[in-house]
Design a protein around this motif. Structure first.
Motif, PDB file in Angstrom:
ATOM      1  N   ASP A 215       7.077   8.110   7.109  1.00 26.65           N
ATOM      2  CA  ASP A 215       6.712   8.067   8.569  1.00 26.65           C
ATOM      3  C   ASP A 215       5.255   7.187   9.043  1.00 26.65           C
ATOM      4  O   ASP A 215       5.619   6.648   9.894  1.00 26.65           O
ATOM      5  CB  ASP A 215       6.686   9.495   8.945  1.00 26.65           C
ATOM      6  CG  ASP A 215       8.065  10.390   8.915  1.00 26.65           C
ATOM      7  OD1 ASP A 215       8.940   9.579   8.591  1.00 26.65           O
ATOM      8  OD2 ASP A 215       8.110  11.440   9.232  1.00 26.65           O
ATOM      9  N   ASN A 216       4.445   7.503   8.148  1.00 22.61           N
ATOM     10  CA  ASN A 216       3.104   6.676   8.416  1.00 22.61           C
ATOM     11  C   ASN A 216       3.260   5.280   8.210  1.00 22.61           C
ATOM     12  O   ASN A 216       2.916   4.433   9.210  1.00 22.61           O
ATOM     13  CB  ASN A 216       1.947   7.200   7.726  1.00 22.61           C
ATOM     14  CG  ASN A 216       1.654   8.635   8.142  1.00 22.61           C
ATOM     15  OD1 ASN A 216       2.074   9.061   8.867  1.00 22.61           O
ATOM     16  ND2 ASN A 216       0.637   9.125   7.348  1.00 22.61           N
ATOM     17  N   TYR A 217       4.058   5.029   7.271  1.00 26.97           N
ATOM     18  CA  TYR A 217       4.413   3.425   7.215  1.00 26.97           C
ATOM     19  C   TYR A 217       5.187   2.938   8.329  1.00 26.97           C
ATOM     20  O   TYR A 217       4.803   1.914   8.830  1.00 26.97           O
ATOM     21  CB  TYR A 217       5.229   3.397   5.583  1.00 26.97           C
ATOM     22  CG  TYR A 217       5.819   1.876   5.663  1.00 26.97           C
ATOM     23  CD1 TYR A 217       4.828   0.868   5.197  1.00 26.97           C
ATOM     24  CD2 TYR A 217       7.234   1.640   5.700  1.00 26.97           C
ATOM     25  CE1 TYR A 217       5.237  -0.471   5.276  1.00 26.97           C
ATOM     26  CE2 TYR A 217       7.698   0.548   5.531  1.00 26.97           C
ATOM     27  CZ  TYR A 217       6.902  -0.609   5.246  1.00 26.97           C
ATOM     28  OH  TYR A 217       7.230  -1.943   5.087  1.00 26.97           O
TER      29      TYR A 217
ATOM     30  N   LEU B 101       0.765  -1.237   0.002  1.00 23.65           N
ATOM     31  CA  LEU B 101      -0.169   0.027  -0.046  1.00 23.65           C
ATOM     32  C   LEU B 101       0.793   1.133   0.097  1.00 23.65           C
ATOM     33  O   LEU B 101       0.760   2.290  -0.699  1.00 23.65           O
ATOM     34  CB  LEU B 101      -0.887  -0.087   1.190  1.00 23.65           C
ATOM     35  CG  LEU B 101      -2.129  -0.883   1.209  1.00 23.65           C
ATOM     36  CD1 LEU B 101      -2.864  -1.003   2.444  1.00 23.65           C
ATOM     37  CD2 LEU B 101      -2.972  -0.433   0.102  1.00 23.65           C
ATOM     38  N   TYR B 102       1.779   1.330   1.086  1.00 20.27           N
ATOM     39  CA  TYR B 102       2.572   2.486   1.090  1.00 20.27           C
ATOM     40  C   TYR B 102       3.674   2.901  -0.033  1.00 20.27           C
ATOM     41  O   TYR B 102       4.089   3.820  -0.500  1.00 20.27           O
ATOM     42  CB  TYR B 102       3.227   2.635   2.375  1.00 20.27           C
ATOM     43  CG  TYR B 102       2.208   3.124   3.314  1.00 20.27           C
ATOM     44  CD1 TYR B 102       1.986   4.200   3.675  1.00 20.27           C
ATOM     45  CD2 TYR B 102       1.372   2.129   4.432  1.00 20.27           C
ATOM     46  CE1 TYR B 102       1.084   4.794   4.572  1.00 20.27           C
ATOM     47  CE2 TYR B 102       0.436   2.577   5.138  1.00 20.27           C
ATOM     48  CZ  TYR B 102       0.375   3.988   5.186  1.00 20.27           C
ATOM     49  OH  TYR B 102      -0.762   4.184   6.112  1.00 20.27           O
ATOM     50  N   SER B 103       4.146   1.720  -0.687  1.00 21.18           N
ATOM     51  CA  SER B 103       4.934   1.884  -1.864  1.00 21.18           C
ATOM     52  C   SER B 103       4.181   2.335  -3.002  1.00 21.18           C
ATOM     53  O   SER B 103       4.609   3.169  -4.014  1.00 21.18           O
ATOM     54  CB  SER B 103       5.885   0.378  -2.129  1.00 21.18           C
ATOM     55  OG  SER B 103       4.599  -0.630  -2.418  1.00 21.18           O
TER      56      SER B 103
ATOM     57  N   ASP C 279       2.626   6.642  -6.554  1.00 17.79           N
ATOM     58  CA  ASP C 279       1.671   7.463  -7.279  1.00 17.79           C
ATOM     59  C   ASP C 279       2.059   8.950  -6.975  1.00 17.79           C
ATOM     60  O   ASP C 279       1.993   9.997  -7.906  1.00 17.79           O
ATOM     61  CB  ASP C 279       0.331   7.300  -6.350  1.00 17.79           C
ATOM     62  CG  ASP C 279      -0.456   6.182  -6.995  1.00 17.79           C
ATOM     63  OD1 ASP C 279       0.068   5.565  -8.078  1.00 17.79           O
ATOM     64  OD2 ASP C 279      -1.469   5.858  -6.455  1.00 17.79           O
ATOM     65  N   ALA C 280       2.633   9.509  -6.028  1.00 17.51           N
ATOM     66  CA  ALA C 280       2.977  10.600  -5.465  1.00 17.51           C
ATOM     67  C   ALA C 280       4.187  11.210  -6.340  1.00 17.51           C
ATOM     68  O   ALA C 280       4.303  12.243  -6.909  1.00 17.51           O
ATOM     69  CB  ALA C 280       3.296  10.830  -3.916  1.00 17.51           C
ATOM     70  N   PHE C 281       5.244  10.451  -6.712  1.00 18.38           N
ATOM     71  CA  PHE C 281       6.317  10.838  -7.500  1.00 18.38           C
ATOM     72  C   PHE C 281       5.783  10.579  -8.916  1.00 18.38           C
ATOM     73  O   PHE C 281       6.400  11.618  -9.634  1.00 18.38           O
ATOM     74  CB  PHE C 281       7.352   9.376  -7.331  1.00 18.38           C
ATOM     75  CG  PHE C 281       8.618   9.788  -7.934  1.00 18.38           C
ATOM     76  CD1 PHE C 281       9.580  11.066  -7.533  1.00 18.38           C
ATOM     77  CD2 PHE C 281       9.011   9.034  -9.230  1.00 18.38           C
ATOM     78  CE1 PHE C 281      10.625  11.332  -8.148  1.00 18.38           C
ATOM     79  CE2 PHE C 281      10.074   9.483  -9.923  1.00 18.38           C
ATOM     80  CZ  PHE C 281      10.949  10.529  -9.219  1.00 18.38           C
ATOM     81  N   ALA C 282       4.926   9.751  -9.468  1.00 18.60           N
ATOM     82  CA  ALA C 282       4.515   9.773 -10.762  1.00 18.60           C
ATOM     83  C   ALA C 282       3.703  11.259 -10.825  1.00 18.60           C
ATOM     84  O   ALA C 282       3.670  11.951 -12.067  1.00 18.60           O
ATOM     85  CB  ALA C 282       3.616   8.872 -10.986  1.00 18.60           C
TER      86      ALA C 282
END
Length: 92
Positions: A46-48, A14-16, A21-24
């Motif tokens: 941090d949340n991960y 999920l976090y990866s 998505d953020a990087f794309a």
């Protein structure tokens, strides 16, 4: 809950995926805000790490009801966090 190991793998996925998505989104934007993107990527990381710690530290190991309630609440927290982070990614 099937296992802690399975939950950790799901968290990793999920976090990866959120980081990707953020990087794309950052790469595909014409107006790039590096500071916002870096802050969001740090928040995701941090949340991960926080959720991985929470998976490892179970409350009330002797009482199955407490453990089940703990992981149910943890799952709801993870879902809410993923939804909030995906909304932040959309706002980039």
């Amino acid at each position: 809950m099937a296992s802690k190991r399975g939950l950790k793998k799901d968290l990793n996925y999920l976090y990866s995926d959120l980081m990707l998505d953020a990087f794309a989104t950052f790469c595909n934007k014409e107006k790039k805000d590096e500071e916002k993107t870096a802050a969001l990527l740090n928040k995701i990381s941090d949340n991960y790490a926080d959720f991985i710690k929470r998976v490892n530290c179970t409350d009330g190991k002797e009482n199955k009801k407490i453990v089940k309630a703990y992981y149910k609440k943890l799952g709801e927290s993870i879902l809410q966090d993923v939804l909030n982070l995906s909304e932040e990614i959309d706002k980039l």
